[in-house]
Write a protein that holds these residues in place. Structure first.
Motif, PDB file in Angstrom:
ATOM      1  N   ILE A 118      21.735 -22.160 -18.010  1.00 43.74           N
ATOM      2  CA  ILE A 118      20.436 -21.734 -18.541  1.00 43.74           C
ATOM      3  C   ILE A 118      19.523 -22.936 -18.772  1.00 43.74           C
ATOM      4  CG2 ILE A 118      19.300 -20.747 -20.576  1.00 43.74           C
ATOM      5  CD1 ILE A 118      21.699 -18.807 -20.776  1.00 43.74           C
ATOM      6  N   ILE A 119      20.068 -24.004 -19.338  1.00 42.01           N
ATOM      7  CA  ILE A 119      19.256 -25.201 -19.599  1.00 42.01           C
ATOM      8  C   ILE A 119      18.726 -25.789 -18.292  1.00 42.01           C
ATOM      9  CG2 ILE A 119      19.334 -27.590 -20.433  1.00 42.01           C
ATOM     10  CD1 ILE A 119      21.343 -26.628 -22.557  1.00 42.01           C
ATOM     11  N   MET A 120      19.594 -25.906 -17.292  1.00 40.72           N
ATOM     12  CA  MET A 120      19.158 -26.458 -16.008  1.00 40.72           C
ATOM     13  C   MET A 120      18.103 -25.562 -15.357  1.00 40.72           C
ATOM     14  SD  MET A 120      20.652 -29.328 -15.684  1.00 40.72           S
ATOM     15  CE  MET A 120      20.591 -29.450 -17.480  1.00 40.72           C
ATOM     16  N   ALA A 121      18.272 -24.261 -15.483  1.00 47.29           N
ATOM     17  CA  ALA A 121      17.312 -23.330 -14.888  1.00 47.29           C
ATOM     18  C   ALA A 121      15.944 -23.450 -15.554  1.00 47.29           C
ATOM     19  CB  ALA A 121      17.833 -21.901 -15.002  1.00 47.29           C
ATOM     20  N   LEU A 122      15.923 -23.610 -16.865  1.00 49.85           N
ATOM     21  CA  LEU A 122      14.647 -23.737 -17.575  1.00 49.85           C
ATOM     22  C   LEU A 122      13.932 -25.039 -17.205  1.00 49.85           C
ATOM     23  CD1 LEU A 122      15.661 -22.389 -21.105  1.00 49.85           C
ATOM     24  CD2 LEU A 122      14.302 -21.221 -19.345  1.00 49.85           C
ATOM     25  N   ILE A 123      14.700 -26.113 -17.052  1.00 46.43           N
ATOM     26  CA  ILE A 123      14.090 -27.376 -16.608  1.00 46.43           C
ATOM     27  C   ILE A 123      13.539 -27.219 -15.193  1.00 46.43           C
ATOM     28  CG2 ILE A 123      14.541 -29.799 -16.061  1.00 46.43           C
ATOM     29  CD1 ILE A 123      16.683 -29.774 -18.252  1.00 46.43           C
ATOM     30  N   PHE A 124      14.301 -26.555 -14.331  1.00 49.88           N
ATOM     31  CA  PHE A 124      13.861 -26.303 -12.958  1.00 49.88           C
ATOM     32  C   PHE A 124      12.524 -25.560 -12.948  1.00 49.88           C
ATOM     33  CE2 PHE A 124      13.492 -23.631  -9.243  1.00 49.88           C
ATOM     34  CZ  PHE A 124      13.911 -24.426  -8.193  1.00 49.88           C
ATOM     35  N   ILE A 125      12.410 -24.534 -13.761  1.00 50.36           N
ATOM     36  CA  ILE A 125      11.180 -23.739 -13.805  1.00 50.36           C
ATOM     37  C   ILE A 125      10.011 -24.587 -14.301  1.00 50.36           C
ATOM     38  CG2 ILE A 125      10.057 -21.812 -14.999  1.00 50.36           C
ATOM     39  CD1 ILE A 125      12.774 -20.362 -14.890  1.00 50.36           C
ATOM     40  N   ALA A 126      10.267 -25.422 -15.300  1.00 43.83           N
ATOM     41  CA  ALA A 126       9.205 -26.292 -15.814  1.00 43.83           C
ATOM     42  C   ALA A 126       8.707 -27.247 -14.729  1.00 43.83           C
ATOM     43  CB  ALA A 126       9.722 -27.076 -17.024  1.00 43.83           C
ATOM     44  N   ILE A 127       9.636 -27.799 -13.949  1.00 43.91           N
ATOM     45  CA  ILE A 127       9.249 -28.701 -12.855  1.00 43.91           C
ATOM     46  C   ILE A 127       8.493 -27.936 -11.773  1.00 43.91           C
ATOM     47  CG2 ILE A 127      10.118 -30.220 -11.045  1.00 43.91           C
ATOM     48  CD1 ILE A 127      10.334 -31.431 -13.800  1.00 43.91           C
ATOM     49  N   ASN A 128       8.920 -26.721 -11.505  1.00 42.90           N
ATOM     50  CA  ASN A 128       8.202 -25.887 -10.536  1.00 42.90           C
ATOM     51  C   ASN A 128       6.733 -25.734 -10.923  1.00 42.90           C
ATOM     52  OD1 ASN A 128      10.095 -25.311  -8.585  1.00 42.90           O
ATOM     53  ND2 ASN A 128      10.097 -23.111  -8.926  1.00 42.90           N
ATOM     54  N   ARG A 129       6.494 -25.474 -12.178  1.00 44.94           N
ATOM     55  CA  ARG A 129       5.122 -25.264 -12.652  1.00 44.94           C
ATOM     56  C   ARG A 129       4.285 -26.535 -12.524  1.00 44.94           C
ATOM     57  NH1 ARG A 129       3.713 -20.895 -15.549  1.00 44.94           N
ATOM     58  NH2 ARG A 129       2.247 -22.125 -16.783  1.00 44.94           N
ATOM     59  N   ILE A 130       4.942 -27.676 -12.648  1.00 41.09           N
ATOM     60  CA  ILE A 130       4.230 -28.949 -12.508  1.00 41.09           C
ATOM     61  C   ILE A 130       3.928 -29.253 -11.039  1.00 41.09           C
ATOM     62  CG2 ILE A 130       4.438 -31.454 -12.797  1.00 41.09           C
ATOM     63  CD1 ILE A 130       6.180 -30.878 -15.272  1.00 41.09           C
ATOM     64  N   GLY A 131       4.921 -29.042 -10.177  1.00 39.38           N
ATOM     65  CA  GLY A 131       4.810 -29.500  -8.793  1.00 39.38           C
ATOM     66  C   GLY A 131       4.143 -28.550  -7.830  1.00 39.38           C
ATOM     67  N   ILE A 132       4.219 -27.246  -8.099  1.00 38.38           N
ATOM     68  CA  ILE A 132       3.638 -26.264  -7.173  1.00 38.38           C
ATOM     69  C   ILE A 132       2.190 -26.008  -7.564  1.00 38.38           C
ATOM     70  CG2 ILE A 132       3.744 -23.886  -6.349  1.00 38.38           C
ATOM     71  CD1 ILE A 132       6.772 -23.993  -6.754  1.00 38.38           C
ATOM     72  N   SER A 133       1.308 -26.227  -6.617  1.00 39.91           N
ATOM     73  CA  SER A 133      -0.123 -26.128  -6.925  1.00 39.91           C
ATOM     74  C   SER A 133      -0.852 -25.086  -6.090  1.00 39.91           C
ATOM     75  CB  SER A 133      -0.786 -27.492  -6.709  1.00 39.91           C
ATOM     76  OG  SER A 133      -0.510 -27.973  -5.402  1.00 39.91           O
ATOM     77  N   GLY A 134      -0.141 -24.407  -5.225  1.00 40.24           N
ATOM     78  CA  GLY A 134      -0.802 -23.416  -4.386  1.00 40.24           C
ATOM     79  C   GLY A 134       0.178 -22.790  -3.424  1.00 40.24           C
ATOM     80  N   SER A 135      -0.345 -22.210  -2.363  1.00 38.07           N
ATOM     81  CA  SER A 135       0.504 -21.580  -1.354  1.00 38.07           C
ATOM     82  C   SER A 135      -0.120 -21.777   0.016  1.00 38.07           C
ATOM     83  CB  SER A 135       0.686 -20.085  -1.648  1.00 38.07           C
ATOM     84  OG  SER A 135      -0.562 -19.417  -1.656  1.00 38.07           O
ATOM     85  N   GLN A 136       0.692 -21.554   1.031  1.00 40.26           N
ATOM     86  CA  GLN A 136       0.207 -21.629   2.405  1.00 40.26           C
ATOM     87  C   GLN A 136       0.648 -20.383   3.160  1.00 40.26           C
ATOM     88  OE1 GLN A 136       2.038 -24.758   4.690  1.00 40.26           O
ATOM     89  NE2 GLN A 136       4.051 -24.457   3.760  1.00 40.26           N
ATOM     90  N   ARG A 137      -0.164 -19.987   4.119  1.00 43.13           N
ATOM     91  CA  ARG A 137       0.147 -18.813   4.929  1.00 43.13           C
ATOM     92  C   ARG A 137       1.078 -19.225   6.057  1.00 43.13           C
ATOM     93  NH1 ARG A 137      -2.000 -16.613   9.501  1.00 43.13           N
ATOM     94  NH2 ARG A 137      -1.868 -14.334   9.730  1.00 43.13           N
ATOM     95  N   LEU A 138       2.207 -18.514   6.172  1.00 42.94           N
ATOM     96  CA  LEU A 138       3.197 -18.830   7.196  1.00 42.94           C
ATOM     97  C   LEU A 138       3.000 -18.028   8.471  1.00 42.94           C
ATOM     98  CD1 LEU A 138       6.437 -18.887   4.998  1.00 42.94           C
ATOM     99  CD2 LEU A 138       4.992 -20.822   5.646  1.00 42.94           C
ATOM    100  N   GLY A 139       2.485 -16.817   8.343  1.00 44.24           N
ATOM    101  CA  GLY A 139       2.340 -15.927   9.486  1.00 44.24           C
ATOM    102  C   GLY A 139       2.229 -14.500   8.993  1.00 44.24           C
ATOM    103  N   THR A 140       2.508 -13.552   9.868  1.00 47.28           N
ATOM    104  CA  THR A 140       2.446 -12.139   9.488  1.00 47.28           C
ATOM    105  C   THR A 140       3.731 -11.439   9.900  1.00 47.28           C
ATOM    106  OG1 THR A 140       1.385 -11.534  11.585  1.00 47.28           O
ATOM    107  CG2 THR A 140      -0.064 -12.048   9.717  1.00 47.28           C
ATOM    108  N   PHE A 141       4.071 -10.400   9.152  1.00 44.43           N
ATOM    109  CA  PHE A 141       5.233  -9.573   9.465  1.00 44.43           C
ATOM    110  C   PHE A 141       4.877  -8.134   9.128  1.00 44.43           C
ATOM    111  CE2 PHE A 141       9.178  -7.447   8.082  1.00 44.43           C
ATOM    112  CZ  PHE A 141       9.903  -7.547   9.257  1.00 44.43           C
ATOM    113  N   ALA A 142       4.937  -7.264  10.136  1.00 47.30           N
ATOM    114  CA  ALA A 142       4.612  -5.843   9.961  1.00 47.30           C
ATOM    115  C   ALA A 142       3.230  -5.667   9.324  1.00 47.30           C
ATOM    116  CB  ALA A 142       5.684  -5.156   9.121  1.00 47.30           C
ATOM    117  N   GLY A 143       2.310  -6.511   9.740  1.00 48.43           N
ATOM    118  CA  GLY A 143       0.951  -6.420   9.227  1.00 48.43           C
ATOM    119  C   GLY A 143       0.726  -7.095   7.892  1.00 48.43           C
ATOM    120  N   LEU A 144       1.778  -7.688   7.314  1.00 44.55           N
ATOM    121  CA  LEU A 144       1.659  -8.361   6.023  1.00 44.55           C
ATOM    122  C   LEU A 144       1.606  -9.871   6.217  1.00 44.55           C
ATOM    123  CD1 LEU A 144       4.346  -6.365   3.994  1.00 44.55           C
ATOM    124  CD2 LEU A 144       1.866  -6.090   3.857  1.00 44.55           C
TER     125      LEU A 144
END
Length: 268
Positions: A118-144
């Motif tokens: 649990i402790i490692m998972a919470l640290i992981f999530i905190a780092i995720n929030r710091i490092g992830i700043s957006g998203s990128q489009r990979l392609g489409t699947f079934a119109g999505l």
């Protein structure tokens, strides 16, 4: 086809999840007979652990299908919490029960495993929030449209340290838990009495040990690739593919009878 992002994003996770659902089903089927020999608790815990693993793998496409940022990050955080705080401790504890020591599994070991996870998972999530700043489009699947998280779209102070902490949390859970589980299986295998009537148990455990080591090693390879390269979108394919192979190896061990010519287990 093999280099199609849709193949990576959708079908590899589905295949990995299917393998682990089959493993869970086999454990459940065989456990109806063999729990008499090896204990009901062990079979139940390992069954649940592999079932959870199947859920973890098969839900990977949701990270890409639900929409742009913050959805990829949210799903990634949820799935990694599930892996680090629930599945990995469950695998370790399940193996402790499935291959029990003479004095059984201490409750303190169970509490420690889940607490660390649990402790490692919470640290992981905190780092995720710091490092992830957006998203990128990979392609489409079934119109999505398919999206995935983008790390460090702009350079951050102490970026290498952030990545290092992020990887260390995963080195502890799940990698450390899987290595510990594999080492425990190896210890029990090497110390198994040769005179035991269940003379194929060391061979069964060897398959289990090999699968655990393979999956843990694949996570280490992916981590090194991330640390010395960058956080590529498809690094997860390394350990998902290894998980499929590891699952097949472990399934062979699960299906192997505990002894040669098991007359009482012919219908199991």
């Amino acid at each position: 086809m093999l280099f199609n992002p849709i193949f990576f994003t959708i079908f590899i996770p589905l295949l990995a999840g299917l393998v682990y659902f089959i493993m869970a089903a086999e454990i459940n089927r065989l456990g109806k007979v063999r729990k008499i020999i090896f204990g009901e608790i062990g079979y139940k815990k390992v069954f649940v652990a592999f079932l959870l693993f199947g859920i973890y793998f098969i839900t990977r496409p949701l990270q890409n299908l639900l929409g742009p940022h913050p959805w990829p990050m949210i799903i990634n955080c949820a799935r990694q919490f599930f892996l680090m705080a629930v599945i990995s401790p469950a695998i370790l504890v399940g193996i402790f029960h499935w291959i029990p020591a003479e004095k059984g599994t201490p409750k303190s070991a169970v509490v420690a495993a889940y607490t660390i996870g649990i402790i490692m998972a919470l640290i992981f999530i905190a780092i995720n929030r710091i490092g992830i700043s957006g998203s990128q489009r990979l392609g489409t699947f079934a119109g999505l449209n398919l999206y995935d998280a983008v790390w460090f779209s702009a350079p951050l102070p102490h970026q290498s340290e952030i990545i290092f902490i992020h990887l260390i949390t995963q080195l502890i859970s799940p990698v450390g838990f899987f290595l510990l589980a594999a080492a425990y299986v190896r210890h029990r295998r090497y110390n198994y009495p040769l005179s035991s009537v269940y003379n194929l148990m060391p061979k069964k455990w060897k398959y289990l040990e090999s699968g655990l080591f393979l999956f843990a090693f694949s996570l280490i390879v992916a981590g090194l690739a991330a640390f010395f390269g960058q956080y590529y979108t498809y690094l997860w394919v390394i350990y998902f593919s290894a998980a499929i192979v590891a699952g097949v190896i472990e399934l062979i061990g699960i299906k192997l009878p505990p002894r040669e010519a098991p007359q009482d287990l012919k219908n199991s």
